[in-house]
Design a protein around this motif. Structure first.
Motif, PDB file in Angstrom:
ATOM      1  N   PRO A 186      21.744 -20.461  30.803  1.00  0.00           N
ATOM      2  CA  PRO A 186      22.509 -21.044  29.700  1.00  0.00           C
ATOM      3  C   PRO A 186      22.669 -20.027  28.482  1.00  0.00           C
ATOM      4  O   PRO A 186      21.655 -19.238  28.336  1.00  0.00           O
TER       5      PRO A 186
ATOM      6  N   ALA B 247      17.530 -24.285  23.971  1.00  0.00           N
ATOM      7  CA  ALA B 247      17.997 -25.635  24.679  1.00  0.00           C
ATOM      8  C   ALA B 247      17.921 -25.943  25.998  1.00  0.00           C
ATOM      9  O   ALA B 247      17.926 -27.084  26.149  1.00  0.00           O
ATOM     10  N   SER B 248      17.429 -24.995  26.525  1.00  0.00           N
ATOM     11  CA  SER B 248      17.318 -25.293  28.046  1.00  0.00           C
ATOM     12  C   SER B 248      15.773 -25.025  28.287  1.00  0.00           C
ATOM     13  O   SER B 248      15.376 -25.166  29.529  1.00  0.00           O
ATOM     14  N   VAL B 249      14.872 -24.928  27.275  1.00  0.00           N
ATOM     15  CA  VAL B 249      13.295 -25.022  27.669  1.00  0.00           C
ATOM     16  C   VAL B 249      12.733 -26.187  26.600  1.00  0.00           C
ATOM     17  O   VAL B 249      13.456 -26.281  25.865  1.00  0.00           O
ATOM     18  N   VAL B 250      11.772 -26.679  26.883  1.00  0.00           N
ATOM     19  CA  VAL B 250      10.894 -27.530  26.214  1.00  0.00           C
ATOM     20  C   VAL B 250      10.062 -26.536  25.237  1.00  0.00           C
ATOM     21  O   VAL B 250       8.994 -26.210  25.824  1.00  0.00           O
TER      22      VAL B 250
ATOM     23  N   LEU C  13      10.408 -34.571  23.293  1.00  0.00           N
ATOM     24  CA  LEU C  13      10.346 -33.122  22.585  1.00  0.00           C
ATOM     25  C   LEU C  13      11.888 -32.589  22.548  1.00  0.00           C
ATOM     26  O   LEU C  13      11.983 -31.916  21.466  1.00  0.00           O
ATOM     27  N   ALA C  14      12.597 -32.590  23.527  1.00  0.00           N
ATOM     28  CA  ALA C  14      13.900 -31.792  23.685  1.00  0.00           C
ATOM     29  C   ALA C  14      14.684 -32.534  24.651  1.00  0.00           C
ATOM     30  O   ALA C  14      14.657 -31.934  25.751  1.00  0.00           O
TER      31      ALA C  14
ATOM     32  N   GLN D  28      17.750 -32.619  25.067  1.00  0.00           N
ATOM     33  CA  GLN D  28      18.867 -31.620  25.564  1.00  0.00           C
ATOM     34  C   GLN D  28      18.251 -30.775  26.677  1.00  0.00           C
ATOM     35  O   GLN D  28      18.925 -30.633  27.895  1.00  0.00           O
ATOM     36  N   ALA D  29      17.257 -30.326  26.531  1.00  0.00           N
ATOM     37  CA  ALA D  29      16.557 -29.408  27.574  1.00  0.00           C
ATOM     38  C   ALA D  29      16.046 -30.504  28.729  1.00  0.00           C
ATOM     39  O   ALA D  29      16.196 -29.716  29.934  1.00  0.00           O
TER      40      ALA D  29
ATOM     41  N   PHE E 260      19.326 -31.014  30.753  1.00  0.00           N
ATOM     42  CA  PHE E 260      19.541 -29.763  31.468  1.00  0.00           C
ATOM     43  C   PHE E 260      18.646 -29.624  32.714  1.00  0.00           C
ATOM     44  O   PHE E 260      19.254 -28.896  34.061  1.00  0.00           O
TER      45      PHE E 260
END
Lengths: 501, 353
Positions: free
Chosen positions: A341, A346-349, B226-227, B229-230, B233
């Protein structure tokens, strides 16, 4: 009293550290009056830092600055502005609900009451005298990006700037808007304004500037007259070695089957406005299709549709024979789609470890009966770290990684599963040349393996270097699909700006 | 002077709760002086005197019991990204359900009665949070407001029961009749107030640690927290995971209600909680959203709570001083958690360069 030859700005031996990172390492920079001077370098070379020092945003650790021959010391941008220095960054500092006039006089006018009618006349007069075409009564929210940039420039000039710093001004512009900016800069130059033009785009630097200072690793490596140099020489100075042209490679066989098919796909953006309008596109086995376009024409929404994170309102998405229309991310991955992406963060924590992030998309395989097999997760990470040459340990929190290494983690996580379709968005944005080349190499490897790659990028050079075919997206529609041999930046630029082929 | 954003180093995270305690005592010493007592003496009674004899050590554990549970409930919710401010209401729901079951157990064996009460309390707590959780997941309605508002609803509901159908027929007090003997939690130590609820609470803390650190579901819950959005995904069903987090959190808070009814009071009163649900937020925050940290924080607050009575007895200061200290502690912890993301840099005066 000053000799007329004293430069507008002279920075000597500027060093600026951020913790262990040396952003500027004894950098020298001289700007003459009335010249357009490029500050050229890769991402992270220290261009922006050096100019932020000049603008009073950072204080240098060592080094000296003179402005018009006088020693200067700025502790805030306010000090730099009074010395005639203005800066336009990539992120505009404009109040959207206010008018152009209000934005221009904001902070520049002293005392009360503010006579807006008079201010508007003054702003109008200033715009005319500088040759900047803008309606002072317009609300900024109604203006295009190019027009907003003009407001920022007018703001600086209205504050009597004699030195204007532009930080990658064309990054957000259409090719045609960039040409307009260049014409305006020429006019301003003739009125005696000195311009610092921060860029990493060689052709722009060649087109507009009088002198070029090249930065690498925080140092100013060289300053040359634009007339006496070539793009190739600048590229060599910039990266410290010659750029290798993309290797010639055989065109993919003509009759390969379609791996990814978008059929009349429509989708909305976050505001509920149409972002994709009956868009159709096919990517074949073993080819890279580059999706070119100016930012904001539906690329983000398209990538999300293909990632399973945005619903389509009409149309179908097929991976080979599997219908993944409005499938969730899990089913999209199961169908054989790998996703790189645009927004890495925004695609990993970020707060989780490299190993956990590498396992996150397929937790089931690492946790028999719902219990995490930590040893397995760590082994898996160690193996990927070795294979993909990632500079990290499995237990590092992923947010502490550099952009290049984070991208490698995401690549590793996706490519280890040998996806049949690869959807890649802005894969080298913000990466240094070495990491960028690595990513490009991996994409070509995937193509050779037989993956169908959709490369969504705003970097035309990247698309021209990698794609077998190039699709141009404009306002949510595919305007044209060209074989690479028929595509050049001129033609693509026209298509990207909405001119029908 | 400049304030810059940066990430906190790991050692600082560990130091923050301790620093918060030190700063809190520094600030509250002014109040103790106002109450005409010696702060050092007061802190002795707050922190050390309760540990000086067996009876009050046990009392610290008794006081910690509901806090271990509400702290665990809030820790799970916050770690999973569900801002549950309603542990108080869920506790009341759990206490009500436990009483309802406990009143019917006159012929049952404790082996049936006690598990049944725990189950009912858990279910009631989960049911009480289900509405805000569904509103959050389906309609994106902010759970902070809805869980908070339901606390008052729960308290009014308990009040209505105690003034209506459950009013004690003998004393006519607004309290329920006593639950059946079989439903009363056994003592862990004879002739003390320490009851089975403490064991349940410690078990819940340990299980929660295991859930969050050793299971797929726990990792998914934390990723969503925590996230989001991730997490989406990566193919984690964000809404379903949030719902599970919320229901489990509400259920754990409900257990705190069971424990207070069956372990301490033996009947339902409207002061059954007295703010344990809100204190759970302090516990979770002070514990750094780590179940084991929350366990320590609950024990510490139990200590201060016990200490506030001995300090009041010994020095004649108001017993509310303990509440003030706990509130100050929360503010200090929150302020330090915020500040750890920044650092202050002293730069030289202009012109000195």
């Amino acid at each position: 009293m000053q000799p007329p030859a004293s430069p507008a700005v002279q920075m000597r031996s500027i060093t600026k550290r951020f913790g262990a990172l040396i952003a500027n390492d004894a950098a020298d920079f001289t700007l003459r009056r009335g010249q357009i001077h490029a500050l050229l370098g890769e991402n992270g070379a220290g261009k922006t830092t050096l100019m932020r020092v000049l603008y009073g945003f950072y204080r240098p650790d060592t080094g000296s600055i003179t402005v018009n021959g006088q020693p200067a010391s700025f502790s805030a941008p306010r000090d730099a502005i009074t010395q005639g220095i203005g800066m336009v960054t990539q992120h505009f500092a404009l109040a959207l609900p206010l008018t152009v006039t209000e934005n221009v006089v904001l902070g520049a006018e002293r005392g009360l009451p503010l006579d807006l009618a008079a201010a508007q006349r003054r702003v109008q007069a200033a715009a005319q005298s500088f040759g900047i075409d803008i309606d002072p009564a317009a609300r900024v929210r109604d203006l295009s990006i190019g027009q907003r940039q003009r407001v920022e420039i007018l703001k600086a000039l209205y504050r009597k700037a004699t030195v204007l710093i532009l930080d990658e001004p064309t990054a957000v512009l259409l090719p045609q808007e960039a040409d307009e900016l260049f014409r305006a800069l020429r006019r301003l130059q003739n009125q005696g304004l000195a311009v610092v033009f921060i860029s990493h785009k060689l052709h722009e630097v060649m087109a507009i500037t009088d002198q070029v200072t090249v930065m690498r690793n925080g140092r100013t490596v060289n300053t040359v007259d634009t007339a006496h140099t070539t793009q190739a020489e600048l590229a060599r100075l910039m990266v410290g070695r010659s750029l290798t042209p993309p290797p010639a490679r055989p065109a993919p066989p003509a009759d390969q089957p379609v791996a990814l098919r978008l059929d009349q796909v429509s989708a909305q953006d976050n505001k509920g406005l149409p972002a994709l309008k009956a868009l159709s596109l096919a990517v074949h086995v073993g080819e890279i299709v580059g999706l070119a376009g100016v930012s904001g024409n539906g690329q983000v929404e398209l990538a999300e549709v293909l990632s399973g994170t945005r619903r389509v309102t009409a149309g179908r998405v097929l991976v080979e024979d599997t219908d993944i229309t409005n499938a969730d991310p899990r089913r999209v991955m199961q169908a054989g789609v790998g996703r790189i992406p645009e927004d890495r963060h925004a695609s990993v924590v970020g707060e989780m470890t490299v190993a956990q992030n590498m396992a996150l998309e397929h937790l089931g395989e690492f946790s028999p009966r719902g219990l995490l097999d930590k040893a397995h997760i760590t082994r898996h990470a160690e193996q990927l770290i070795t294979t993909y040459q990632i500079k990290a340990r499995p237990d590092d929190r992923i947010r502490t990684l550099s952009g290049g290494n984070m991208q490698k983690v995401i690549l590793a996580r996706v490519l280890e599963r040998a996806p049949r379709v690869l959807v890649v968005a802005q894969p080298t944005r913000g990466l240094d040349v070495g990491a960028g080349e690595y990513v490009h190499g991996k994409l070509l490897e995937q193509r050779a393996r037989g993956a169908a790659v959709l490369l969504i990028s705003e970097d035309l050079e990247e698309i021209l270097a990698l794609a077998d075919r190039i699709a141009v997206i404009y306002e949510g529609e595919i305007r044209a699909v060209l074989p690479r041999a028929e595509a050049d930046s001129q033609r693509l630029g026209l298509l990207m700006s909405g001119v029908r082929a | 002077m400049k304030i810059e954003r940066r990430a906190a180093p790991l050692w600082l995270r560990a130091v923050i709760p301790l620093l918060a305690v030190v700063l809190t005592f520094a600030v509250t010493s002014a109040l103790i002086l106002l109450a005409r007592a010696n702060p050092l003496q007061a802190y002795y009674y707050f922190l050390l005197e309760p540990l000086s004899n067996r009876v009050s050590i046990i009392e610290v554990l008794v006081k910690s019991t509901p806090l271990l549970l509400t702290g665990a409930a809030v820790t799970l919710a916050f770690a999973g990204g569900f801002w549950n401010i309603g542990a108080e209401g869920q506790l009341l729901a759990g206490a009500t359900a436990a009483t309802a079951v406990g009143l019917q157990m006159h012929t049952a064996s404790p082996l049936i009665a006690i598990p049944l009460m725990l189950l009912a309390g858990f279910a009631a707590g989960a049911a009480w949070i289900a509405v805000p959780a569904l509103m959050k997941v389906k309609l994106a309605i902010d759970e902070v407001v809805t869980t908070l508002l339901l606390n008052s609803v729960a308290l009014l509901g308990v009040s209505a029961l105690l003034n209506g159908p459950w009013r004690d027929p003998i004393s006519q007090w607004p309290q329920s009749p006593e639950i059946a003997a079989a439903a009363i939690f056994p003592r862990l130590i004879p002739r003390s107030r320490l009851h089975l609820g403490f064991l349940v609470a410690v078990l819940v803390i340990l299980l929660l640690w295991f859930l969050l650190n050793r299971t797929t579901l726990g990792l998914q819950m934390r990723a969503v927290g925590l996230a989001p959005q991730a997490a989406r995904f990566a193919g984690i069903p964000v809404e379903r995971t949030l719902l599970r987090t919320a229901l489990l959190s509400g259920g754990i808070a409900g257990l705190a209600g069971v424990s207070e009814v069956a372990g301490i009071h033996y009947h339902l009163i409207d002061a059954i909680s007295g703010g344990h649900g809100y204190t759970g937020i302090i516990v979770a925050t002070l514990g750094g959203l780590n179940p084991l940290g929350a366990g320590l924080a609950a024990l510490f607050i139990g200590l201060v709570d016990t200490g506030s009575q001995s300090v009041s007895r010994a020095l004649g200061v108001p017993v509310y001083l303990g509440d003030v200290i706990l509130a100050t502690l929360l503010l200090m912890t929150l302020a330090l958690l915020l500040l750890q993301r920044y650092r202050i840099r002293w730069t030289r005066d202009r012109g000195a360069m």
